[in-house]
Design an enzyme around this catalytic site. Structure first.
Site, PDB file in Angstrom:
ATOM      1  N   ASP A 105       0.841  -1.192   0.000  1.00 36.13           N
ATOM      2  CA  ASP A 105       0.000   0.000   0.000  1.00 36.13           C
ATOM      3  C   ASP A 105       0.883   1.251   0.000  1.00 36.13           C
ATOM      4  OD1 ASP A 105      -2.159  -1.696   0.219  1.00 36.13           O
ATOM      5  OD2 ASP A 105      -2.249  -1.526   2.411  1.00 36.13           O
TER       6      ASP A 105
HETATM    7  N1  URA Z   1      -1.162  -6.026   3.792  1.00 35.84           N
HETATM    8  C1  URA Z   1      -1.674  -4.772   3.833  1.00 35.84           C
HETATM    9  O1  URA Z   1      -2.714  -4.535   4.425  1.00 35.84           O
HETATM   10  N2  URA Z   1      -0.988  -3.797   3.203  1.00 35.84           N
HETATM   11  C2  URA Z   1       0.183  -3.999   2.558  1.00 35.84           C
HETATM   12  O2  URA Z   1       0.768  -3.049   2.011  1.00 35.84           O
HETATM   13  C3  URA Z   1       0.703  -5.302   2.531  1.00 35.84           C
HETATM   14  C4  URA Z   1       0.004  -6.301   3.163  1.00 35.84           C
END
Ligand code: URA
Length: 244
Positions: A105
């Site tokens: 993310d």
């Molecule tokens: N899980 C998440 O919620 N975000 C990420 O960036 C990676 C794994």
């Protein structure tokens, strides 16, 4: 036997753009079979000719592998209209067609593999291969032993099935003067659903405040890499990933 132009060979091997390569060729930086070659258009045979650039033998390399310590604020994409991409952090890295293997993310930090090896990326991301990813999680509230047990055995995150078995280790619970504690957890999962870690912690009532990926399969984040920095993988790291 197949021949290629020397400037194309050097550029494809990651030594720079065609114009950068032409510049250092003209300065006498490259020899072929012991003779300095100044002309970019010189044809060479990559399989039999010994090409040396500034004393270092050049071998034909098709695939490039980098580990990036992704900082927050960058999107895991090759292009984006409104935000900076992780690839913008590797602007000067040799290799054509680089892309991030999977997504972190925008606000997540940590290990991101960047390559142009589509077959390896496909294997590492395939749900059938169950490659383990480990995250450092800072979450709001006091995560209990019962919460860890739930994370490990499977929680409801709005998918057809519960999450697959995981490993969860409580690192610490930091009390806060206002009474709202913060918990630090190391979570290892073998799936990669959208926002998976955040949704798993939401399911136990402990929203994620900070998330960082520490490892993916055999590959661990190099602690010497500052956020935003990257380095090529070592031959050993590449070989281990290919065995995943
Ligand atoms: N899980 C998440 O919620 N975000 C990420 O960036 C990676 C794994």
């Amino acid at each position: 036997m197949k021949t290629v132009r020397l400037d194309k060979f050097l550029s494809d091997a990651g030594l720079g753009t065609r114009s950068q390569v032409k510049t250092f060729l003209k300065k006498g930086a490259v020899s072929v079979n012991g003779t300095v070659v100044l002309k970019p258009e010189t044809k060479i045979c990559p399989e039999t000719d010994a090409v040396i650039c500034r004393g270092v033998p050049v071998t034909h390399t098709e695939f490039f592998y980098y580990m990036l310590n992704k900082p927050a604020g960058f999107v895991s994409a090759t292009e984006d209209k409104s935000a900076a991409t992780v690839l913008s952090l590797l602007k000067d890295a040799p290799g054509r067609g680089l892309f991030p293997v999977g997504r972190l993310d925008k606000d997540t930090e940590g290990l991101l593999l960047i390559t142009n090896d589509g077959a390896l990326a496909h294997r590492l991301l395939s749900p059938r291969h169950h490659v383990e990813k480990t995250y450092y999680v800072r979450a709001a509230g006091s995560v209990t032993a019962a919460d860890l047990e739930k994370l490990e055995s499977g929680v409801e995150i709005g998918e057809k099935a519960l999450t697959l078995p995981a490993k969860a280790k409580l690192l610490s619970v930091i009390p806060s003067p206002e009474g709202s504690a913060v918990s630090e957890v190391e979570l290892s999962i073998c799936e990669g659903k959208y926002h998976q870690v955040k949704r798993m912690f939401h399911a136990i009532g402990a929203p994620v405040l900070f998330l960082k990926r520490l490892s993916m399969g055999s590959l661990s984040l190099d602690e010497n890499l500052a956020p935003g920095a990257f380095r090529p993988l070592t031959p050993e790291e590449i070989a281990a990933l290919k065995k995943e």
